[in-house]
Design an enzyme around this catalytic site. Structure first.
Site, PDB file in Angstrom:
ATOM      1  N   TYR A   1     -10.048   2.787  -9.152  1.00 34.93           N
ATOM      2  CA  TYR A   1      -8.803   2.770  -8.368  1.00 34.93           C
ATOM      3  C   TYR A   1      -8.041   4.081  -8.555  1.00 34.93           C
ATOM      4  O   TYR A   1      -7.627   4.725  -7.581  1.00 34.93           O
ATOM      5  CB  TYR A   1      -7.968   1.578  -8.834  1.00 34.93           C
ATOM      6  CG  TYR A   1      -6.585   1.450  -8.249  1.00 34.93           C
ATOM      7  CD1 TYR A   1      -6.370   1.366  -6.872  1.00 34.93           C
ATOM      8  CD2 TYR A   1      -5.456   1.368  -9.087  1.00 34.93           C
ATOM      9  CE1 TYR A   1      -5.089   1.208  -6.355  1.00 34.93           C
ATOM     10  CE2 TYR A   1      -4.186   1.194  -8.575  1.00 34.93           C
ATOM     11  CZ  TYR A   1      -4.003   1.124  -7.208  1.00 34.93           C
ATOM     12  OH  TYR A   1      -2.736   0.952  -6.705  1.00 34.93           O
TER      13      TYR A   1
ATOM     14  N   ILE B   1       4.652  -3.542  -9.167  1.00 35.41           N
ATOM     15  CA  ILE B   1       5.684  -4.122  -8.295  1.00 35.41           C
ATOM     16  C   ILE B   1       5.851  -5.615  -8.608  1.00 35.41           C
ATOM     17  O   ILE B   1       4.864  -6.356  -8.668  1.00 35.41           O
ATOM     18  CB  ILE B   1       5.322  -3.922  -6.805  1.00 35.41           C
ATOM     19  CG1 ILE B   1       5.072  -2.429  -6.497  1.00 35.41           C
ATOM     20  CG2 ILE B   1       6.423  -4.496  -5.910  1.00 35.41           C
ATOM     21  CD1 ILE B   1       6.249  -1.503  -6.707  1.00 35.41           C
TER      22      ILE B   1
ATOM     23  N   ASP C   1     -10.232  -4.148   9.721  1.00 32.50           N
ATOM     24  CA  ASP C   1     -10.988  -3.856   8.502  1.00 32.50           C
ATOM     25  C   ASP C   1     -10.999  -2.336   8.355  1.00 32.50           C
ATOM     26  O   ASP C   1     -11.625  -1.636   9.159  1.00 32.50           O
ATOM     27  CB  ASP C   1     -12.422  -4.414   8.659  1.00 32.50           C
ATOM     28  CG  ASP C   1     -13.325  -4.004   7.511  1.00 32.50           C
ATOM     29  OD1 ASP C   1     -12.870  -3.294   6.599  1.00 32.50           O
ATOM     30  OD2 ASP C   1     -14.510  -4.388   7.553  1.00 32.50           O
TER      31      ASP C   1
ATOM     32  N   GLY D   1      -0.809  -8.486   2.059  1.00 33.97           N
ATOM     33  CA  GLY D   1      -0.804  -8.322   0.601  1.00 33.97           C
ATOM     34  C   GLY D   1       0.610  -8.368   0.023  1.00 33.97           C
ATOM     35  O   GLY D   1       1.586  -8.610   0.751  1.00 33.97           O
ATOM     36  N   GLN D   2       0.715  -8.111  -1.275  1.00 30.38           N
ATOM     37  CA  GLN D   2       2.008  -8.258  -1.963  1.00 30.38           C
ATOM     38  C   GLN D   2       3.099  -7.404  -1.305  1.00 30.38           C
ATOM     39  O   GLN D   2       4.177  -7.908  -0.983  1.00 30.38           O
ATOM     40  CB  GLN D   2       1.867  -7.879  -3.442  1.00 30.38           C
ATOM     41  CG  GLN D   2       3.137  -8.165  -4.241  1.00 30.38           C
ATOM     42  CD  GLN D   2       3.186  -7.460  -5.597  1.00 30.38           C
ATOM     43  OE1 GLN D   2       2.388  -6.552  -5.864  1.00 30.38           O
ATOM     44  NE2 GLN D   2       4.099  -7.870  -6.443  1.00 30.38           N
TER      45      GLN D   2
ATOM     46  N   LYS E   1      -7.147   7.106  -5.908  1.00 29.13           N
ATOM     47  CA  LYS E   1      -5.750   7.460  -5.605  1.00 29.13           C
ATOM     48  C   LYS E   1      -5.536   8.969  -5.730  1.00 29.13           C
ATOM     49  O   LYS E   1      -4.842   9.570  -4.916  1.00 29.13           O
ATOM     50  CB  LYS E   1      -4.786   6.677  -6.510  1.00 29.13           C
ATOM     51  CG  LYS E   1      -4.656   5.221  -6.108  1.00 29.13           C
ATOM     52  CD  LYS E   1      -4.025   5.105  -4.728  1.00 29.13           C
ATOM     53  CE  LYS E   1      -4.173   3.758  -4.075  1.00 29.13           C
ATOM     54  NZ  LYS E   1      -3.851   3.758  -2.641  1.00 29.13           N
TER      55      LYS E   1
ATOM     56  N   GLY F   1      -3.479  -4.004   5.494  1.00 25.92           N
ATOM     57  CA  GLY F   1      -3.220  -4.751   4.261  1.00 25.92           C
ATOM     58  C   GLY F   1      -1.871  -5.449   4.323  1.00 25.92           C
ATOM     59  O   GLY F   1      -1.198  -5.628   3.302  1.00 25.92           O
TER      60      GLY F   1
ATOM     61  N   ARG G   1      -8.612  -9.754   4.617  1.00 22.89           N
ATOM     62  CA  ARG G   1      -9.071 -10.850   3.751  1.00 22.89           C
ATOM     63  C   ARG G   1      -8.090 -12.024   3.724  1.00 22.89           C
ATOM     64  O   ARG G   1      -8.460 -13.159   3.940  1.00 22.89           O
ATOM     65  CB  ARG G   1      -9.256 -10.349   2.320  1.00 22.89           C
ATOM     66  CG  ARG G   1     -10.527  -9.567   2.162  1.00 22.89           C
ATOM     67  CD  ARG G   1     -10.483  -8.702   0.912  1.00 22.89           C
ATOM     68  NE  ARG G   1     -11.394  -7.594   1.080  1.00 22.89           N
ATOM     69  CZ  ARG G   1     -12.697  -7.648   0.850  1.00 22.89           C
ATOM     70  NH1 ARG G   1     -13.248  -8.748   0.417  1.00 22.89           N
ATOM     71  NH2 ARG G   1     -13.466  -6.603   1.037  1.00 22.89           N
TER      72      ARG G   1
HETATM   73  C1  AKB Z   1      -2.186  -2.123 -10.590  1.00 28.18           C
HETATM   74  O1  AKB Z   1      -1.786  -2.657 -11.632  1.00 28.18           O
HETATM   75  O2  AKB Z   1      -3.367  -1.806 -10.403  1.00 28.18           O
HETATM   76  C2  AKB Z   1      -1.180  -1.811  -9.514  1.00 28.18           C
HETATM   77  C3  AKB Z   1      -0.701  -0.404  -9.570  1.00 28.18           C
HETATM   78  C4  AKB Z   1       0.152   0.038 -10.698  1.00 28.18           C
HETATM   79  O3  AKB Z   1      -1.010   0.379  -8.723  1.00 28.18           O
HETATM   80  N1  AKB Z   1      -0.076  -2.720  -9.594  1.00 28.18           N
END
Ligand code: AKB
Length: 325
Positions: A148, A178, A58, A16-17, A152, A13, A41
């Site tokens: 998500y 972030i 990937d 990414g940001q 986590k 990744g 991606r």
């Molecule tokens: C999100 O908003 O999903 C992320 C995070 C806080 O993990 N920036």
């Protein structure tokens, strides 16, 4: 892992940001050729491509990880590939695949090769509506409602299992939102705090997708990179936690951020039209107790709201003026 030892590093990744700013710092420390940009991606920027190796990885395809790891004799992994909170609610199946199977693949590749160290981040999304929202403790209720968030929590536990069972040195923090000016975030609930800067400079108005009083934990990118590098450098014998460090820097609401930006751009007009992301924000903490990170590896943030805002505007102005945006 002594500080002066050069590592052979793969960052997944990496475009990414966070990855796109972590790679240059890791390359500065370890040498350009020793840090491989794992691309999937999003294509790599010229900065990433020109300085050192870039390879297709990937994370849902274990062979594609193994190929790069073996070719470059990788001993350290930073696993930054993930589908974030809002993106994960649009496509929970993809979020499960990338976040769960991707993490499992990374851990297995690292275990089989007895890698030196692995970084796999968690997020404030690991918390949920039952978690205390003020000064959220390190040890607390973890019952998130987003795909998500639940990947986590499972990821934290799985990483800890690999540490306890196999002795794999896996480390991770619960990143807050972030804020950065180089690579935009995508699919997060905290993304408003980046978008508002672009819109403030370009159009002097912004419609926020969260309500004005939605206070959330946030962090400026230089602090995020410092935390990531410092945790990976920390002496293992000093760590009581490994994969789930609470991490805090600044907490603010959209209204407070807008007021701070208005000190520099008084014409800025902000309106509020909360959408489905509001429910996610409402289930997350406002402020975080990060005393374990402070005690175990000396974590200290450098940027407050005023310093972050000033630096964001200065750097985004330069990017607009030099035609980079
Ligand atoms: C999100 O908003 O999903 C992320 C995070 C806080 O993990 N920036």
């Amino acid at each position: 892992m002594p500080k002066n030892v050069m590592r052979r590093i793969l960052v997944t990744g990496a475009t990414g940001q966070i990855g796109s700013e972590l790679v240059p710092e890791l390359r500065r420390i370890n040498g350009d050729e020793n840090v491989i940009v794992g691309v999937h991606r999003r294509p790599p920027s010229d900065e990433l491509k020109d300085a050192g190796p870039c390879e297709k990885v990937d994370v849902t395809d274990r062979e594609s990880i193994e190929k790069v790891v073996d070719e470059y004799e990788i001993d350290t992994l930073y696993h930054m590939a993930a589908i974030l909170s809002a993106g994960g609610e649009k496509n929970p199946w993809l979020a499960w695949d990338v976040n769960m199977n991707g993490t499992y693949n990374i851990l297995e590749v690292a275990r089989e090769r007895s890698m030196a160290r692995v970084f796999i981040p968690s997020s404030i999304a690991a918390f949920g509506p039952e978690t205390p929202r003020d000064n959220t403790p390190q040890e607390t209720i973890l019952k998130p409602r987003t795909m998500y968030g639940l990947t986590k929590v499972a990821g934290e536990l799985l990483c800890n299992y690999y540490f306890e069972k196999f002795g794999l040195d896996v480390r991770g923090v619960r990143y807050p939102g972030i804020i950065s000016y180089k690579t935009p975030p995508g699919g997060g609930t905290t993304d408003y705090a980046v978008e508002i800067f672009y819109e403030a400079l370009k159009h002097k108005k912004y419609t926020c997708f969260l309500s004005e009083d939605s206070t959330l934990p946030m962090m400026y990118m230089p602090d995020c990179i410092k935390a990531t590098v410092d945790l990976m450098d920390a002496d293992l014998s000093k760590l009581k936690h490994h994969t789930d460090f609470n991490l805090a820097a600044i907490s603010f609401s959209p209204k407070e951020l807008a007021e701070e930006i208005k000190k520099h751009i008084p014409e800025l007009a902000v309106s509020y039209e909360p959408d489905s992301r509001q429910a996610i924000a409402d289930s997350w903490p406002k402020t975080i107790d990060d005393s374990a990170a402070r005690e175990e590896w000396g974590w200290r943030p450098s940027y407050d709201l005023a310093a972050m805002t000033e630096d964001m505007l200065k750097n985004l102005r330069i990017r607009y003026e030099t035609g980079q945006l």
